[in-house]
Design an enzyme around this catalytic site. Structure first.
Site, short mmCIF file in Angstrom:
data_model
loop_
_atom_site.label_atom_id
_atom_site.label_comp_id
_atom_site.label_asym_id
_atom_site.label_seq_id
_atom_site.Cartn_x
_atom_site.Cartn_y
_atom_site.Cartn_z
N ARG A 1 6.78 51.21 -0.86
CA ARG A 1 6.61 51.28 0.13
C ARG A 1 6.98 53.06 0.13
O ARG A 1 7.80 52.98 -0.70
CB ARG A 1 8.26 51.14 0.18
CG ARG A 1 8.40 51.02 1.95
CD ARG A 1 7.93 50.08 2.53
NE ARG A 1 8.54 50.04 3.92
CZ ARG A 1 8.42 49.31 5.31
NH1 ARG A 1 7.26 50.03 5.50
NH2 ARG A 1 9.32 49.38 6.66
N THR B 1 -0.26 48.12 10.58
CA THR B 1 -0.76 47.75 8.99
C THR B 1 -2.25 47.03 9.34
O THR B 1 -2.96 46.05 10.03
CB THR B 1 0.32 46.64 8.89
OG1 THR B 1 2.01 47.40 9.59
CG2 THR B 1 -0.03 46.40 7.87
N THR C 1 0.28 49.67 4.99
CA THR C 1 1.10 50.49 6.59
C THR C 1 1.02 51.51 6.21
O THR C 1 1.62 52.44 6.51
CB THR C 1 2.55 49.72 6.79
OG1 THR C 1 2.55 50.46 8.58
CG2 THR C 1 3.51 49.80 6.43
N ASN D 1 3.31 52.29 9.96
CA ASN D 1 3.71 51.24 11.20
C ASN D 1 3.54 51.16 12.38
O ASN D 1 1.78 50.65 12.36
CB ASN D 1 5.15 52.80 10.82
CG ASN D 1 6.22 51.80 11.66
OD1 ASN D 1 6.31 50.36 12.03
ND2 ASN D 1 7.08 52.48 12.10
N ASP E 1 11.39 51.89 11.21
CA ASP E 1 11.88 50.84 10.19
C ASP E 1 13.32 50.46 9.78
O ASP E 1 13.59 49.34 9.42
CB ASP E 1 10.78 50.39 9.15
CG ASP E 1 9.66 49.88 9.65
OD1 ASP E 1 9.06 49.34 11.11
OD2 ASP E 1 8.84 49.30 9.39
N SER F 1 8.18 44.14 7.06
CA SER F 1 8.25 42.52 7.42
C SER F 1 6.79 42.41 6.31
O SER F 1 6.02 40.95 6.67
CB SER F 1 7.53 42.32 8.81
OG SER F 1 9.60 42.20 9.41
N GLY G 1 0.85 42.86 11.53
CA GLY G 1 0.99 42.91 13.13
C GLY G 1 2.66 42.84 13.04
O GLY G 1 3.66 42.56 13.81
N GLY G 2 3.06 43.61 12.16
CA GLY G 2 5.05 44.12 12.65
C GLY G 2 6.05 42.83 11.96
O GLY G 2 5.31 42.23 11.29
#
Length: 551
Positions: free
Chosen positions: A88, A361, A379, A381, A403, A433, A452-453
Site C-alpha cells: 500500500r 482499481t 490500485t 485510486n 483515501d 477497501s 470498485g472503491g
C-alpha cells in the site's frame, strides 16, 4: 477402527488432489496471457502474480500501475501459509493532517485528487521484488519481461480506457508528460489506436536489472522527485528509499462450514466482511424471501461500515480492536439491534458525530497446478489517478492521499467518511477497501476480489454469498449488486438490479433505494474443486476486456 482411519485418510487424499490446470482471471487479455507465459516458463503463481500486476500497470493504468500500490493475498501450498503482502502507498514525511484544507478550513478537492500533492509513495514495485525473492522461483527480470514488451511495443486503446481519458483530459492537459501518453495528438485516442510508452519501458527495465533499487533509488527516483517537487508535490528521495513492504497476518473467519482468509488492515475489507458474515450467520439466507434477505444483508452492511468509519486505519499507527470486531459475540450484539421489519436510520447508530450527507482499481485471481493461490487487488485510486506522469519515467502517480480522512466527517471521492483513526500522518498508510479473499472448505477453494472503491467490500460479500448458495463462478462475478455504506443513508443498486416490486417492498421497510445509471466493479474469480481437481475461472461480463483462461 483401522478401516475407519484408512477410509478417512483416503478421503483426505482425494480432497487434496492438486489442480489439473492453472487458472488466471484478470482485467485484460495481455495480463492473463503474461501470467500463463510465466507459468509455462516454470514459474509459480507468485511469479505469475508479478507478471499480471506489471502488465496491468502498462495496459490498465486507469485502474492500477507502478505509481500505485497493492495487496497480494497469498496461499502457499507446500506449507499452507497464508499471508497478505502489503504494498500500500504511504504518506510522504512532509504530509500533515491539514495539508488539503483551505483558509476556511474546507477540503480543497483539486489538491487532494489531482497532481503530485495527491500522491502517496508507491509500493507496487517493492511488492514485486518481495514476491520474487520470498515466494517466486524465477528472477524478477523474467516476470517483468511481458510488461516491458507491452510498454515498448504498445497496446490497442479500448473503450473503458478511452472513457477515462475523456473524463480526465482537462487534468491530463496540465502536464506535458501525461499528454504525451494519453493525448499524443492533442486529442483523445480512438479505439484501436496504439499506446506506446517508452519511458515506462525504461523504468521497468531498470527494475528488471536492479530490483526495487531501480525505482526507489538512482536515476528514476531522482527524475520522479524532481518532477513532483517542480509541480507542487512534497516527495523526497528519502521517502522513496525508506519505503518497505510489510507482511500482514490475514483476517480469518468462518461462515457455515467455510473458512475465509481475507485482507488485513490497512484494508478495512477483511474486518468488515467478517463482521457482516458473523451477523448473517444466524439466518438461513439461501431460501429466504429476496426482499427480506436484502434487508438483513443491508442492515449488516450498515453496521460494518459504521465501524469502519470509527475504528479502522493503519495498524502501525492506531490500535484496532480486531479481535472484538471479528468476534461472534460482538456480531451477536449488532444483530440484536436489527429490526427484521424496519431499516435502522444510520443517524440512530452511535457514530462519529455530525457528518455531511454526501470502478477504479483492478483485481486478478490465480490458481496454479501446485495449489498455490493469489488474490490480488491493485490500485491508483480514482480513474487515471492524479493525472500526473513524472517526466522521463512514464510513471503515473496515484492519488491515494484522498483515501485518508482529510477532515473528520468529510467524505472522500467515494463518499466514505472517516475520523481520527484515518487522519493524515507522515509515513502512514491510508485505509483501503480492497478485499482480496480466499475461501476453503473440505472440497472447494474460491479465489475472488474486485475493484470498485467503497463498494469493493459489498461486491465481494455478494460474490461470497452466491458461492455459499452453491452457484458456479460465472454467477459470482455477474450477480446484480447493491450496497450500503452507513452514510449517506441510502441503499444503492446497479441499474435494473431490483424490480419495481422489490424496490417497493424495501421502501416499505424504510430503505431509501437509489438506482445507479450503470453497473459496478470488475470481478475476477477462480474456483478449484479439490475432489476432482477441476479448475474454472470467470471474468465480470460488465466489461469487455476481462480475460479468464484455464490451461
Amino acid at each position: 477402527m483401522k478401516h475407519i482411519i484408512l477410509l478417512l485418510l483416503i478421503t483426505q487424499i482425494s480432497f487434496a488432489k492438486t489442480p489439473e490446470q492453472a487458472a488466471i482471471a484478470s482485467a485484460h487479455p495481455l495480463a492473463t496471457e503474461a501470467g500463463h507465459r510465466i507459468l509455462a516458463q516454470g514459474g509459480n503463481a507468485f511469479d505469475a502474480a508479478i507478471a499480471v500486476s506489471a502488465t496491468l500497470a502498462v495496459v490498465e493504468q486507469q485502474s492500477s500501475g507502478i505509481g500505485g500500490g497493492a495487496f497480494w493475498l497469498l496461499h502457499r501450498a507446500k506449507d499452507g501459509k497464508n499471508v497478505m503482502i502489503d504494498g500500500r502507498e504511504e504518506a510522504p514525511a512532509k504530509a500533515h493532517a491539514d495539508m488539503y484544507l483551505n483558509e476556511a478550513g474546507e477540503v480543497n478537492r483539486d489538491l487532494a485528487l489531482n497532481g503530485p500533492l495527491a500522491a502517496g509513495i508507491p509500493g507496487e514495485i517493492a511488492g514485486f521484488e518481495h514476491l520474487a525473492i520470498h515466494y517466486g522461483r524465477l528472477p524478477l527480470s523474467a516476470s517483468l519481461q511481458p510488461a516491458i514488451e507491452a510498454a515498448e511495443q504498445g497496446f490497442k486503446a479500448y473503450p473503458r480506457l478511452i472513457r477515462h481519458i475523456e473524463r480526465k483530459q482537462n487534468i491530463l492537459r496540465r502536464y506535458p508528460a501525461s499528454m504525451a501518453v494519453y493525448l499524443p495528438q492533442g486529442t483523445v485516442p480512438e479505439v484501436g489506436d496504439l499506446i506506446v510508452q517508452p519511458d515506462l519501458a525504461k523504468t521497468l527495465r531498470a527494475v528488471a536489472e536492479h530490483g526495487k533499487a531501480g525505482f526507489y533509488d538512482g536515476e528514476i527516483a531522482r527524475l520522479m522527485v524532481d518532477a513532483v517537487q517542480q509541480s507542487g508535490g512534497i516527495w523526497t528521495l528519502d521517502d522513496l528509499k525508506s519505503y518497505t513492504v510489510k507482511e500482514r497476518q490475514p483476517i480469518t473467519t468462518t461462515y457455515h462450514g467455510h473458512t475465509l482468509i481475507t485482507a488485513a488492515p490497512p484494508s478495512s475489507g477483511g474486518i468488515a466482511i467478517a463482521t457482516i458474515l458473523n451477523i448473517l450467520s444466524a439466518w438461513d439466507l439461501t431460501d429466504m424471501d429476496r426482499a427480506q434477505r436484502i434487508h438483513l444483508v443491508t442492515e449488516a452492511m450498515r453496521r460494518a461500515y459504521r465501524d469502519r468509519s470509527i475504528y479502522l486505519g493503519d495498524p502501525d499507527f492506531v490500535e484496532i480492536p480486531t479481535q472484538l470486531l471479528t468476534h461472534p459475540y460482538y456480531a451477536e450484539g449488532l444483530r440484536a439491534g436489527i429490526n427484521p421489519d424496519k431499516a435502522t436510520p444510520s443517524d440512530l447508530l452511535p457514530g462519529i458525530g455530525d457528518v455531511p450527507k454526501g470502478e477504479d482499481t483492478t483485481h486478478f485471481s490465480i490458481i496454479d497446478t501446485e495449489g498455490n493461490l493469489v488474490s490480488a487487488t491493485l490500485t491508483v485510486n480514482t480513474g487515471l489517478a492524479s493525472g500526473f506522469i513524472a517526466a522521463g519515467t512514464g510513471v503515473l502517480l496515484n492519488n491515494e492521499m484522498d483515501d485518508f480522512s482529510a477532515k473528520p466527517g468529510e467524505p472522500n471521492a467515494f463518499g466514505l467518511i472517516g475520523d481520527q483513526a484515518n487522519k493524515i500522518e507522515p509515513k502512514k498508510r491510508p485505509l483501503s477497501s480492497m478485499s482480496p479473499t480466499f475461501v476453503f472448505s473440505d472440497d472447494q477453494v474460491a479465489v475472488l476480489g474486485t475493484p470498485g472503491g467503497s463498494r469493493i467490500i459489498t461486491m465481494v460479500l455478494l460474490g461470497l454469498l452466491d458461492f455459499f448458495d452453491g452457484h458456479p463462478v460465472d454467477s459470482w462475478v455477474s450477480k446484480p449488486r447493491y450496497h450500503h455504506q452507513y452514510l449517506p443513508d441510502r441503499l444503492y443498486t446497479e441499474k435494473d438490479a431490483f424490480s419495481p416490486e422489490l424496490i417497493s417492498q424495501l421502501e416499505a421497510k424504510g430503505h431509501e433505494v437509489r438506482a445507479s445509471k450503470g453497473t459496478w466493479g470488475n470481478m475476477h474469480a477462480a474456483y478449484w474443486n479439490r475432489q476432482t481437481g477441476e479448475v474454472t475461472a470467470s471474468s465480470d461480463p460488465r466489461t469487455t476486456t476481462g480475460s479468464a483462461v484455464v490451461k
